[in-house]
Design an enzyme around this catalytic site. Sequence first.
Site, short mmCIF file in Angstrom:
data_model
loop_
_atom_site.label_atom_id
_atom_site.label_comp_id
_atom_site.label_asym_id
_atom_site.label_seq_id
_atom_site.Cartn_x
_atom_site.Cartn_y
_atom_site.Cartn_z
N ASN A 101 0.88 -1.17 0.00
CA ASN A 101 0.00 0.00 0.00
C ASN A 101 0.91 1.22 0.00
OD1 ASN A 101 -2.04 1.91 0.48
ND2 ASN A 101 -1.86 1.66 2.69
N LYS A 614 -12.14 4.79 0.97
CA LYS A 614 -12.45 5.50 2.22
C LYS A 614 -11.43 6.58 2.54
CE LYS A 614 -14.60 5.47 6.44
NZ LYS A 614 -15.63 6.44 6.03
C1 F6R Z 1 -17.21 11.43 2.12
C2 F6R Z 1 -15.90 11.02 2.59
C3 F6R Z 1 -14.72 11.77 2.12
C4 F6R Z 1 -13.73 11.97 3.28
C5 F6R Z 1 -12.44 12.63 2.78
C6 F6R Z 1 -11.47 12.91 3.92
O1 F6R Z 1 -18.22 10.64 2.66
O2 F6R Z 1 -15.79 10.09 3.35
O3 F6R Z 1 -15.07 12.99 1.56
O4 F6R Z 1 -14.35 12.77 4.25
O5 F6R Z 1 -11.82 11.80 1.84
O6 F6R Z 1 -11.13 11.75 4.59
P1 F6R Z 1 -10.49 11.81 6.04
O7 F6R Z 1 -11.49 12.37 6.95
O8 F6R Z 1 -10.14 10.40 6.35
O9 F6R Z 1 -9.29 12.69 5.93
#
Ligand code: F6R
Length: 619
Positions: A101, A614
């Site tokens: 990864n 995600k």
């Molecule tokens: C929408 C979603 C994305 C994340 C974004 C930031 O449902 O999940 O827009 O919010 O990719 O991800 P983090 O919060 O992990 O930095």
Amino acid sequence: MCGIIARVGRDDAVDTLLTGLENLEYRGYDSAGIAIKNGTGLKVRKCSGEVDALKTGIDESPTGSGTIGIGHTRWSTHGPPTDENAHPHTDTTGEVAVVHNGIIENYATLKADLEAEGHEFESDTDTEVIPHLIDEYRRTTDDIETAFRRAIADLEGSYAVAAIVDSDEPGSDSPDGDSPDEEEAVYAARRGSPLVLGLGSEEWFLASDIPAFLEETNDVIYLEDGDVVVLEPEGYRITDLEGTPVSRETDTVDWDPEDAGKGEYDHYMRKEIHSQPTSLANTIEGRVADGEVDLEEFPAGAFTDVDAVQFVACGTSYHAAMYGEWLLREANVRTAVHRASEYDSSVGPIDEHTLVVAVTQSGETADTLAAVREAKARGARTVAVTNVVGSTAAREADDALYIRAGPEIGVAATKTFSSQSVTLALLTQRIAADIPDAEPIDDLDVMLESLSDLPDQVETVVETSRADELAERYLESRAFFFIGRGLGHAVALEGALKFKEITYEHAEGFTAGELKHGPLALVTEATPVFSVFTGGGDEAVQTNATEAQSRGAPIVTIAPDDHQAVGTGDAHLSIPDTHPVWAGLLANVQLQLLSYHAANELGRSIDKPRNLAKSVTVE
Ligand code: F6R
């Protein structure tokens, strides 16, 4: 981003690897694969598509058993999602298998050098250089661990890598076909991509994230950049790249194995929406005392040196960051919120009195990490508001404040948005209490008292919501608009993001007042306008909704039942009465359910929407 897993134990690894991959699928689902080491060499099985496709293939033609294995679920960066590009990748001899990864930045040079030595490549990936490099160094040393270390030392970029090697002759003396001194091991290393060690009973795991092995153990070690790990049936060793032992603390996570499964729900997203009463209660617990915010991470006086606060975040986290920014503006603190991908030297003066708050569920989003590094390089103090203990953001920022939402598996962020927003609301009041000339919210005690009701109020919303009826009623619409003001604007943007993300329908969020400055041209009877009323600027929101309504748009009000706007709309989604700071979060739960039901009606892949992953670990 991708998910990797490795497992060494005494019984068969195949099922454990497949379950682990299913629990990691939120990290990518373009292709999947496993490699198992057993007495007849390495068995690799991989294919494009989801883990289900891999499982079906294995059911139809078993891979064979083995106690040591690695697995991967992919979100493509180098090369399309084909069978050839799926991990694990092997060397020309087929004796070295690797999952990875991250991104190997110097792969083109390494590949050219290896090709000159006679190595043949089969994929478009950057990863494939790693097994070939290990094989190349295997020719100069009998010790596989040394060959692995040398290969890792050649890599530039980010990686979490796990490798297995089978160099024995099939049919040799030992019962499993391995030569007597054959090393039964997984070799792994990390730099810039997450890797967690799971300590089971007589079995050891490595994975990109804890849910991969949560059904087997809660005892974990968060590996650090530069760590090299060797997993053997007898145990594990952690060293630096040169081989010097390093000691890392063991943590016990209090997540339930249930957290990693869907439970009674059809989708993780539904489960996570419904679990918000619990996740919010965890977020709040112990953080309010005697009408004051009480954060053990930031006691009184922790922010007296701060004179400006910037928020950096992406996607849903950006919308939560808007919450923080709005509250600090109200508190008369110099503040701004930035899309992390746009955060560069143009953001204006920053110094040691600037507090940069990175909001990131995963703590691994590349754009957000780049912003944290930029802020640190320019002398700012940094705080990561994150869900994942030991994540890169938590380790790189000066301080971490955890939102305590528990693992979120659905790609669409739901429970983490509400926990982020509450955490930021508390943090902003803590900051405002320390900064001279700042003014925490007037009725802070009332706001904090109503916070204790929020989990129950969320429960009421999920239990009584009629969002399913509205999703069905408006399903044939051409586009879906969401409007709100102040905190309601953040909720409108989040409502639209969620809707487009999982329904694939056109959805836009606007600050209500902007509707008339252009977007109104799009409004017809086929564009429902979901209007968020938070108890701040509501009259103006109502005026703007009426402007859309008089052009034919159906209006859905999201407000308490006794709100003056309710009768004026065409439909209504009810929220309990609460303090204006929390009203938007209740409205957001209605919008989460609306998106969920619309996507369900449309038969979308709710937990794994197309093209997304995600957390996005590439800039
Ligand atoms: C929408 C979603 C994305 C994340 C974004 C930031 O449902 O999940 O827009 O919010 O990719 O991800 P983090 O919060 O992990 O930095």
